[in-house]
Design a protein around this motif. Structure first.
Motif, PDB file in Angstrom:
ATOM      1  N   GLY A   1      40.122  59.793  39.117  1.00 22.53           N
ATOM      2  CA  GLY A   1      39.141  59.671  38.058  1.00 22.53           C
ATOM      3  C   GLY A   1      39.645  58.935  36.825  1.00 22.53           C
ATOM      4  N   TYR A   2      40.928  58.651  36.767  1.00 20.59           N
ATOM      5  CA  TYR A   2      41.467  57.890  35.637  1.00 20.59           C
ATOM      6  C   TYR A   2      41.227  56.397  35.840  1.00 20.59           C
ATOM      7  N   GLY A   3      41.002  55.708  34.754  1.00 25.29           N
ATOM      8  CA  GLY A   3      41.068  54.264  34.767  1.00 25.29           C
ATOM      9  C   GLY A   3      42.534  53.860  34.704  1.00 25.29           C
TER      10      GLY A   3
ATOM     11  N   MET B   1      41.656  48.976  37.146  1.00 22.18           N
ATOM     12  CA  MET B   1      40.755  49.653  38.072  1.00 22.18           C
ATOM     13  C   MET B   1      40.083  50.794  37.329  1.00 22.18           C
ATOM     14  N   THR B   2      38.769  50.859  37.393  1.00 22.68           N
ATOM     15  CA  THR B   2      38.048  51.938  36.740  1.00 22.68           C
ATOM     16  C   THR B   2      38.192  53.236  37.528  1.00 22.68           C
TER      17      THR B   2
ATOM     18  N   ALA C   1      47.182  54.606  32.047  1.00 24.03           N
ATOM     19  CA  ALA C   1      46.075  55.389  32.584  1.00 24.03           C
ATOM     20  C   ALA C   1      45.314  56.062  31.453  1.00 24.03           C
ATOM     21  N   ASP C   2      43.997  55.998  31.534  1.00 26.44           N
ATOM     22  CA  ASP C   2      43.113  56.670  30.581  1.00 26.44           C
ATOM     23  C   ASP C   2      42.064  57.460  31.342  1.00 26.44           C
ATOM     24  N   HIS C   3      41.817  58.671  30.871  1.00 24.17           N
ATOM     25  CA  HIS C   3      40.744  59.450  31.454  1.00 24.17           C
ATOM     26  C   HIS C   3      39.449  59.296  30.647  1.00 24.17           C
ATOM     27  N   VAL C   4      39.591  59.343  29.322  1.00 25.28           N
ATOM     28  CA  VAL C   4      38.429  59.111  28.466  1.00 25.28           C
ATOM     29  C   VAL C   4      38.037  57.637  28.575  1.00 25.28           C
ATOM     30  N   GLY C   5      36.785  57.386  28.893  1.00 24.88           N
ATOM     31  CA  GLY C   5      36.333  56.007  29.044  1.00 24.88           C
ATOM     32  C   GLY C   5      36.860  55.329  30.283  1.00 24.88           C
ATOM     33  N   ALA C   6      37.102  56.102  31.346  1.00 24.51           N
ATOM     34  CA  ALA C   6      37.709  55.549  32.559  1.00 24.51           C
ATOM     35  C   ALA C   6      36.877  54.430  33.180  1.00 24.51           C
ATOM     36  N   GLU C   7      35.554  54.456  32.958  1.00 27.20           N
ATOM     37  CA  GLU C   7      34.699  53.428  33.548  1.00 27.20           C
ATOM     38  C   GLU C   7      34.652  52.144  32.729  1.00 27.20           C
TER      39      GLU C   7
ATOM     40  N   THR D   1      45.067  54.147  25.883  1.00 21.72           N
ATOM     41  CA  THR D   1      45.667  54.888  24.781  1.00 21.72           C
ATOM     42  C   THR D   1      46.326  56.194  25.197  1.00 21.72           C
ATOM     43  N   GLU D   2      46.144  56.626  26.442  1.00 18.14           N
ATOM     44  CA  GLU D   2      46.584  57.975  26.804  1.00 18.14           C
ATOM     45  C   GLU D   2      47.979  58.025  27.437  1.00 18.14           C
TER      46      GLU D   2
END
Length: 125
Positions: free
Chosen positions: A31-33, A51-52, A97-103, A112-113
């Motif tokens: 689920g992470y971008g 990759m989203t 990798a980012d979870h917030v705003g992954a799409e 940023t994560e």
């Protein structure tokens, strides 16, 4: 403690191939971008693959058709397959990798994560 750890870098001749790995520790990558970036000496860091969270991908023109990003959620790992390597592909390669705003990670290539510490890729004869 969450972290990303890259591996697979090394010295390769022009025209050769290399596959980088990025393993996530302490969190689930599903689920992470995801993004792969590189930085050459004296140059700004640039994105080379993203990759989203749902698997959409994007690449800059400089690597499109030569680089492929993929993920294996079972192994909590992201890969960057690099073919037809050129000397200008030389640099330190990082995954992010980012979870917030992954799409939306491929819209602005801003992460940023989580960032890894990088692995060196040198393309030279």
């Amino acid at each position: 403690q969450s972290q990303l750890v890259e591996s697979g870098g090394g010295l390769v001749q022009p025209g050769g191939s290399l596959t980088l790995s990025c393993v996530a520790f302490g969190f689930d990558l599903a689920g992470y971008g995801i993004g792969w970036f590189r930085q050459a000496p004296g140059r700004v860091r640039e994105g080379v693959a993203c990759m989203t969270g749902t698997g959409n991908t994007d690449y800059p023109a400089s690597v499109k058709g030569r680089f492929t990003i993929s993920r294996d959620n079972a192994k909590n790992t992201v890969y960057l397959e690099m073919n037809s390597l050129k000397p200008e592909d030389t640099g330190v390669y990082y995954c992010a990798a980012d979870h917030v705003g992954a799409e939306y990670v491929c819209d602005d290539w801003t992460f940023t994560e989580e960032w890894g510490r990088g692995t060196q890729v040198t393309v030279s004869s």
